[in-house]
Design a protein around this motif. Structure first.
Motif, PDB file in Angstrom:
ATOM      1  N   LEU A  61       0.832  -1.205   0.000  1.00  0.00           N
ATOM      2  CA  LEU A  61       0.000   0.000   0.000  1.00  0.00           C
ATOM      3  C   LEU A  61       0.863   1.250   0.000  1.00  0.00           C
ATOM      4  O   LEU A  61       0.555   2.229  -0.688  1.00  0.00           O
ATOM      5  CB  LEU A  61      -0.932  -0.001   1.216  1.00  0.00           C
ATOM      6  N   SER A  62       1.954   1.236   0.771  1.00  0.00           N
ATOM      7  CA  SER A  62       2.819   2.417   0.837  1.00  0.00           C
ATOM      8  C   SER A  62       3.398   2.735  -0.537  1.00  0.00           C
ATOM      9  O   SER A  62       3.448   3.898  -0.952  1.00  0.00           O
ATOM     10  CB  SER A  62       3.947   2.206   1.857  1.00  0.00           C
ATOM     11  N   LEU A  63       3.826   1.709  -1.258  1.00  0.00           N
ATOM     12  CA  LEU A  63       4.406   1.937  -2.583  1.00  0.00           C
ATOM     13  C   LEU A  63       3.339   2.293  -3.609  1.00  0.00           C
ATOM     14  O   LEU A  63       3.625   2.989  -4.589  1.00  0.00           O
ATOM     15  CB  LEU A  63       5.182   0.696  -3.021  1.00  0.00           C
ATOM     16  N   ALA A  64       2.119   1.823  -3.391  1.00  0.00           N
ATOM     17  CA  ALA A  64       1.042   2.144  -4.324  1.00  0.00           C
ATOM     18  C   ALA A  64       0.634   3.608  -4.234  1.00  0.00           C
ATOM     19  O   ALA A  64       0.252   4.216  -5.236  1.00  0.00           O
ATOM     20  CB  ALA A  64      -0.167   1.247  -4.059  1.00  0.00           C
ATOM     21  N   VAL A  65       0.719   4.209  -3.028  1.00  0.00           N
ATOM     22  CA  VAL A  65       0.248   5.592  -2.857  1.00  0.00           C
ATOM     23  C   VAL A  65       1.381   6.612  -2.962  1.00  0.00           C
ATOM     24  O   VAL A  65       1.121   7.816  -2.935  1.00  0.00           O
ATOM     25  CB  VAL A  65      -0.464   5.774  -1.496  1.00  0.00           C
ATOM     26  N   ALA A  66       2.634   6.161  -3.082  1.00  0.00           N
ATOM     27  CA  ALA A  66       3.771   7.089  -3.076  1.00  0.00           C
ATOM     28  C   ALA A  66       4.383   7.211  -4.464  1.00  0.00           C
ATOM     29  O   ALA A  66       4.337   6.286  -5.281  1.00  0.00           O
ATOM     30  CB  ALA A  66       4.835   6.615  -2.082  1.00  0.00           C
ATOM     31  N   ASP A  67       4.970   8.360  -4.727  1.00  0.00           N
ATOM     32  CA  ASP A  67       5.733   8.592  -5.956  1.00  0.00           C
ATOM     33  C   ASP A  67       7.234   8.589  -5.683  1.00  0.00           C
ATOM     34  O   ASP A  67       8.009   8.056  -6.475  1.00  0.00           O
ATOM     35  CB  ASP A  67       5.332   9.940  -6.587  1.00  0.00           C
ATOM     36  N   ASN A  68       7.638   9.195  -4.566  1.00  0.00           N
ATOM     37  CA  ASN A  68       9.064   9.273  -4.228  1.00  0.00           C
ATOM     38  C   ASN A  68       9.429   8.054  -3.390  1.00  0.00           C
ATOM     39  O   ASN A  68       9.443   8.108  -2.159  1.00  0.00           O
ATOM     40  CB  ASN A  68       9.352  10.565  -3.464  1.00  0.00           C
ATOM     41  N   VAL A  69       9.743   6.951  -4.055  1.00  0.00           N
ATOM     42  CA  VAL A  69       9.987   5.710  -3.319  1.00  0.00           C
ATOM     43  C   VAL A  69      11.340   5.718  -2.616  1.00  0.00           C
ATOM     44  O   VAL A  69      11.569   4.926  -1.693  1.00  0.00           O
ATOM     45  CB  VAL A  69       9.875   4.476  -4.244  1.00  0.00           C
ATOM     46  N   GLY A  70      12.235   6.622  -3.021  1.00  0.00           N
ATOM     47  CA  GLY A  70      13.510   6.739  -2.316  1.00  0.00           C
ATOM     48  C   GLY A  70      13.298   7.155  -0.871  1.00  0.00           C
ATOM     49  O   GLY A  70      13.988   6.668   0.039  1.00  0.00           O
ATOM     50  N   ALA A  71      12.327   8.042  -0.637  1.00  0.00           N
ATOM     51  CA  ALA A  71      12.014   8.454   0.735  1.00  0.00           C
ATOM     52  C   ALA A  71      11.498   7.274   1.541  1.00  0.00           C
ATOM     53  O   ALA A  71      11.800   7.141   2.732  1.00  0.00           O
ATOM     54  CB  ALA A  71      10.980   9.580   0.717  1.00  0.00           C
ATOM     55  N   LEU A  72      10.727   6.395   0.902  1.00  0.00           N
ATOM     56  CA  LEU A  72      10.228   5.214   1.600  1.00  0.00           C
ATOM     57  C   LEU A  72      11.369   4.271   1.966  1.00  0.00           C
ATOM     58  O   LEU A  72      11.334   3.618   3.012  1.00  0.00           O
ATOM     59  CB  LEU A  72       9.208   4.468   0.737  1.00  0.00           C
ATOM     60  N   ALA A  73      12.385   4.194   1.098  1.00  0.00           N
ATOM     61  CA  ALA A  73      13.535   3.334   1.398  1.00  0.00           C
ATOM     62  C   ALA A  73      14.256   3.811   2.652  1.00  0.00           C
ATOM     63  O   ALA A  73      14.750   3.009   3.448  1.00  0.00           O
ATOM     64  CB  ALA A  73      14.492   3.316   0.210  1.00  0.00           C
ATOM     65  N   ILE A  74      14.316   5.131   2.834  1.00  0.00           N
ATOM     66  CA  ILE A  74      14.946   5.682   4.040  1.00  0.00           C
ATOM     67  C   ILE A  74      14.087   5.377   5.264  1.00  0.00           C
ATOM     68  O   ILE A  74      14.578   4.913   6.297  1.00  0.00           O
ATOM     69  CB  ILE A  74      15.156   7.194   3.886  1.00  0.00           C
ATOM     70  N   ALA A  75      12.780   5.623   5.146  1.00  0.00           N
ATOM     71  CA  ALA A  75      11.883   5.359   6.279  1.00  0.00           C
ATOM     72  C   ALA A  75      11.863   3.879   6.638  1.00  0.00           C
ATOM     73  O   ALA A  75      11.646   3.517   7.798  1.00  0.00           O
ATOM     74  CB  ALA A  75      10.468   5.837   5.943  1.00  0.00           C
ATOM     75  N   GLY A  76      12.116   3.024   5.668  1.00  0.00           N
ATOM     76  CA  GLY A  76      12.129   1.592   5.927  1.00  0.00           C
ATOM     77  C   GLY A  76      13.219   1.161   6.885  1.00  0.00           C
ATOM     78  O   GLY A  76      13.156   0.065   7.464  1.00  0.00           O
ATOM     79  N   GLN A  77      14.220   2.015   7.094  1.00  0.00           N
ATOM     80  CA  GLN A  77      15.305   1.670   8.015  1.00  0.00           C
ATOM     81  C   GLN A  77      14.878   1.760   9.477  1.00  0.00           C
ATOM     82  O   GLN A  77      15.642   1.393  10.374  1.00  0.00           O
ATOM     83  CB  GLN A  77      16.506   2.590   7.767  1.00  0.00           C
ATOM     84  N   LEU A  78      13.652   2.235   9.729  1.00  0.00           N
ATOM     85  CA  LEU A  78      13.162   2.286  11.105  1.00  0.00           C
ATOM     86  C   LEU A  78      12.982   0.896  11.703  1.00  0.00           C
ATOM     87  O   LEU A  78      12.858   0.753  12.919  1.00  0.00           O
ATOM     88  CB  LEU A  78      11.830   3.041  11.163  1.00  0.00           C
ATOM     89  N   GLY A  79      12.985  -0.129  10.856  1.00  0.00           N
ATOM     90  CA  GLY A  79      12.843  -1.480  11.375  1.00  0.00           C
ATOM     91  C   GLY A  79      13.944  -1.852  12.347  1.00  0.00           C
ATOM     92  O   GLY A  79      13.703  -2.577  13.327  1.00  0.00           O
ATOM     93  N   VAL A  80      15.161  -1.363  12.108  1.00  0.00           N
ATOM     94  CA  VAL A  80      16.288  -1.697  12.981  1.00  0.00           C
ATOM     95  C   VAL A  80      16.115  -1.093  14.378  1.00  0.00           C
ATOM     96  O   VAL A  80      16.182  -1.822  15.377  1.00  0.00           O
ATOM     97  CB  VAL A  80      17.622  -1.262  12.335  1.00  0.00           C
ATOM     98  N   PRO A  81      15.875   0.225  14.514  1.00  0.00           N
ATOM     99  CA  PRO A  81      15.656   0.752  15.871  1.00  0.00           C
ATOM    100  C   PRO A  81      14.379   0.219  16.515  1.00  0.00           C
ATOM    101  O   PRO A  81      14.331   0.003  17.729  1.00  0.00           O
ATOM    102  CB  PRO A  81      15.593   2.272  15.673  1.00  0.00           C
ATOM    103  N   PHE A  82      13.334  -0.019  15.713  1.00  0.00           N
ATOM    104  CA  PHE A  82      12.111  -0.608  16.264  1.00  0.00           C
ATOM    105  C   PHE A  82      12.407  -1.974  16.885  1.00  0.00           C
ATOM    106  O   PHE A  82      11.904  -2.297  17.967  1.00  0.00           O
ATOM    107  CB  PHE A  82      11.045  -0.762  15.179  1.00  0.00           C
ATOM    108  N   SER A  83      13.195  -2.798  16.196  1.00  0.00           N
ATOM    109  CA  SER A  83      13.482  -4.143  16.703  1.00  0.00           C
ATOM    110  C   SER A  83      14.262  -4.078  18.007  1.00  0.00           C
ATOM    111  O   SER A  83      14.032  -4.877  18.922  1.00  0.00           O
ATOM    112  CB  SER A  83      14.257  -4.950  15.666  1.00  0.00           C
ATOM    113  N   LEU A  84      15.161  -3.104  18.118  1.00  0.00           N
ATOM    114  CA  LEU A  84      15.922  -2.961  19.358  1.00  0.00           C
ATOM    115  C   LEU A  84      15.023  -2.467  20.486  1.00  0.00           C
ATOM    116  O   LEU A  84      15.118  -2.946  21.627  1.00  0.00           O
ATOM    117  CB  LEU A  84      17.100  -2.010  19.158  1.00  0.00           C
ATOM    118  N   LEU A  85      14.129  -1.526  20.183  1.00  0.00           N
ATOM    119  CA  LEU A  85      13.200  -1.042  21.207  1.00  0.00           C
ATOM    120  C   LEU A  85      12.292  -2.174  21.698  1.00  0.00           C
ATOM    121  O   LEU A  85      12.013  -2.281  22.899  1.00  0.00           O
ATOM    122  CB  LEU A  85      12.354   0.108  20.642  1.00  0.00           C
TER     123      LEU A  85
END
Length: 282
Positions: free
Chosen positions: A67-91
């Motif tokens: 869904l995120s990729l379907a509604v977005a045009d600037n997918v590079g920004a999504l690639a950056i936001a996708g890195q939140l998985g690492v701090p989320f996993s530690l939290l």
């Protein structure tokens, strides 16, 4: 491995532009299951974890990310936001597993969130609010999956992904049937060329990419292998910028650099901590 993961964002974006996003997710998980089906077996004592991982990693994660990729045009920004998985996993490890961390990893978590927050100062990225929010949700689901995977050490990777593919097919099939019946009805008329991005995501990114990670971890220390995966989001950002004609701006590059610095700190320190714990246990 980094190239397979990095280029995957192009494949998924191409797929969700060619068909409804839940239908695209269904096809991807079906391919994963078909490739790994021969390894499907009951693993005593691990079935709850396998089924939970399948529902989350094979189903709900792809609901959010497609869904995120379907509604977005600037997918590079999504690639950056996708890195939140690492701090989320530690939290989550801190909250659920009562894991103790020191200030370097705390600083890494903070930098990762600050870096993603800097995207708000980029007008092009700020317009992708719904896509960024959905990517953050997908990253949180990924973080939960990383905790579940700790319970699956020793289970063959193909068996894990056979269950992920099976449960993902069931979940995505149900979601697509409810929300995208027109997409399912159109499947017989899909051109064969559309299946290329689906096959790349399923076989290249999931089976081969994850398989390569397992192969490396079986032969080299965690602290050596894990930091090398940091190249994947860099590949994603610049590959997406080239492919979709959305060059990264300075705010986006700055936010990406800060986020990646935070992720790098968390990744390297966590890998070293895990390696140290393994040596003490031995």
């Amino acid at each position: 491995m980094n190239l397979l993961w990095g280029f995957n964002i192009i494949a998924v974006k191409t797929a969700v532009e060619a068909m409804p996003p839940m239908t695209a997710g269904l096809l991807r998980q079906l391919v994963v299951f078909l490739v790994c089906a021969a390894a499907l077996r009951i693993v005593p004592g691990r079935m709850r974890a396998l089924i939970a991982l399948g529902i989350l990693s094979g189903g709900l994660f792809y609901v959010a990310i497609n869904l995120s990729l379907a509604v977005a045009d600037n997918v590079g920004a999504l690639a950056i936001a996708g890195q939140l998985g690492v701090p989320f996993s530690l939290l989550l490890a801190i909250v659920v597993l009562r894991e103790r961390i020191h200030w370097p990893r705390m600083m890494g978590i903070l930098l990762a969130f600050v870096g993603v927050g800097l995207l708000a100062f980029d007008p092009a990225a700020a317009r992708e609010g719904p896509g960024l929010a959905l990517t953050a949700v997908a990253s949180f689901i990924w973080a939960i999956c990383s905790l579940i995977q700790r319970r699956l050490i020793g289970v063959p990777v193909l068996t894990i992904y056979a269950w992920v593919g099976l449960m993902g097919t069931l979940v995505m099939g149900a979601v697509a049937a409810v929300f995208e019946p027109h997409g399912l009805a159109a499947l017989p008329r899909l051109p064969v060329s559309v299946l290329g991005p689906i096959a790349f995501s399923a076989i290249g990114s999931t089976v081969m990419g994850q398989g390569a990670m397992v192969w490396l971890l079986q032969r080299h220390p965690v602290s050596t292998v894990t930091p090398l995966t940091l190249a994947a989001p860099v590949v994603s950002v610049f590959a997406a910028a080239y492919w979709f004609g959305t060059p990264p701006t300075w705010p986006m590059l700055l936010g990406g650099a800060v986020a990646m610095l935070g992720v790098a700190i968390v990744t390297v320190r966590t890998a070293k901590a895990q390696e140290g714990t393994g040596r003490r246990a031995a």
